[in-house]
Write a protein that holds these residues in place. Structure first.
Motif, mmCIF file in Angstrom:
data_model
loop_
_atom_site.group_PDB
_atom_site.id
_atom_site.type_symbol
_atom_site.label_atom_id
_atom_site.label_comp_id
_atom_site.label_asym_id
_atom_site.label_seq_id
_atom_site.Cartn_x
_atom_site.Cartn_y
_atom_site.Cartn_z
ATOM 1 N N ALA A 41 0.809 -1.223 0.000
ATOM 2 C CA ALA A 41 0.000 0.000 0.000
ATOM 3 C C ALA A 41 0.844 1.275 0.000
ATOM 4 O O ALA A 41 0.339 2.342 -0.350
ATOM 5 C CB ALA A 41 -0.953 0.000 1.189
ATOM 6 N N HIS A 62 -3.252 -8.512 0.349
ATOM 7 C CA HIS A 62 -3.672 -7.634 1.433
ATOM 8 C C HIS A 62 -4.389 -6.404 0.875
ATOM 9 O O HIS A 62 -4.173 -6.019 -0.280
ATOM 10 C CB HIS A 62 -2.454 -7.204 2.263
ATOM 11 N N PRO A 63 -5.227 -5.759 1.679
ATOM 12 C CA PRO A 63 -5.884 -4.532 1.229
ATOM 13 C C PRO A 63 -4.853 -3.507 0.739
ATOM 14 O O PRO A 63 -3.814 -3.312 1.372
ATOM 15 C CB PRO A 63 -6.605 -4.027 2.485
ATOM 16 N N GLY A 64 -5.129 -2.897 -0.390
ATOM 17 C CA GLY A 64 -4.241 -1.885 -0.959
ATOM 18 C C GLY A 64 -3.068 -2.447 -1.736
ATOM 19 O O GLY A 64 -2.347 -1.704 -2.404
ATOM 20 N N ASN A 120 -6.153 -4.994 -4.736
ATOM 21 C CA ASN A 120 -7.181 -5.304 -3.741
ATOM 22 C C ASN A 120 -7.759 -3.993 -3.230
ATOM 23 O O ASN A 120 -7.150 -3.294 -2.434
ATOM 24 C CB ASN A 120 -6.601 -6.128 -2.593
ATOM 25 N N SER A 122 -10.575 -3.789 -1.584
ATOM 26 C CA SER A 122 -11.405 -4.035 -0.407
ATOM 27 C C SER A 122 -10.619 -3.762 0.867
ATOM 28 O O SER A 122 -9.429 -3.463 0.834
ATOM 29 C CB SER A 122 -11.901 -5.489 -0.409
ATOM 30 N N ASP A 123 -11.304 -3.908 1.994
ATOM 31 C CA ASP A 123 -10.639 -3.747 3.286
ATOM 32 C C ASP A 123 -10.326 -5.106 3.912
ATOM 33 O O ASP A 123 -10.030 -5.204 5.087
ATOM 34 C CB ASP A 123 -11.488 -2.894 4.231
ATOM 35 N N SER A 124 -10.396 -6.155 3.091
ATOM 36 C CA SER A 124 -10.196 -7.522 3.580
ATOM 37 C C SER A 124 -9.087 -8.236 2.820
ATOM 38 O O SER A 124 -8.812 -7.922 1.665
ATOM 39 C CB SER A 124 -11.478 -8.347 3.414
ATOM 40 N N CYS A 126 -7.629 -11.078 0.603
ATOM 41 C CA CYS A 126 -8.260 -11.773 -0.515
ATOM 42 C C CYS A 126 -7.366 -12.922 -0.957
ATOM 43 O O CYS A 126 -6.151 -12.770 -1.028
ATOM 44 C CB CYS A 126 -8.468 -10.779 -1.655
#
Length: 168
Positions: A41, A62-64, A120, A122-124, A126
């Motif tokens: 991120a 991972h998110p970001g 990604n 999302s905040d989850s 994946c």
């Protein structure tokens, strides 16, 4: 028809899923223990290790995080054509994944492995599995135009009144 060369035995040759499909699906291709190039991120280059997760070869995003998912394929795109790559709608809706560059553009003179550049959103966490259909591709003809500087601003061509988003 487009020629496709498998550089990995585990790769899947793309195919149209129905007779009415505009695009063919492209699959992730990797084996347990592969290291996949990614960016976190804060834009630091990292490697994501593929492993067995619940009996399947996969990796976590991972998110970001942005990941260059290998396809194991080299496309022989005909001259004066382009291959456009889009994320599959179900992948975007169910996993929160998008293409990092919105639409992937693969030129006819690119003859290296094609990757699916996912992000990604999302905040989850994946999970991406080997063999998963992540993207869809469309091959279409192109016409190149040479940009030419002009000395006068272009004139109004229609009854459009206003700037961005002003058509209605």
């Amino acid at each position: 028809m487009v020629n496709v060369y498998k550089i990995k035995e585990c790769a899947t040759i793309p195919q149209y899923q129905t007779t009415g499909s505009a695009c063919f699906d492209v699959h992730a291709a990797f084996e347990k223990g592969d290291k996949i190039k990614a960016y976190n991120a804060v834009n630091r280059k990292i490697e994501v290790l593929t492993k067995e997760i619940e009996g399947q070869t996969a990796f976590l995003v991972h998110p970001g995080q942005r990941v260059m998912v290998p396809t194991g394929l080299i496309f022989d795109i005909p001259e004066k054509h382009v291959m456009k790559m889009y994320i599959r709608s179900s992948v975007a809706a169910k996993k929160g994944l998008a293409l990092s560059n919105g639409v992937g553009i693969i030129d006819s003179d690119y003859v290296e492995e094609t990757h699916i550049l996912i992000h990604n959103m999302s905040d989850s966490l994946c999970r991406v599995h080997h063999g998963e259909r992540l993207a869809q591709c469309l091959i279409e003809p192109i016409q190149q135009f040479v940009p030419k500087e002009i000395s006068e601003r272009p004139g109004q061509k229609t009854d459009r009144d206003g700037g961005i988003g002003s058509t209605g």
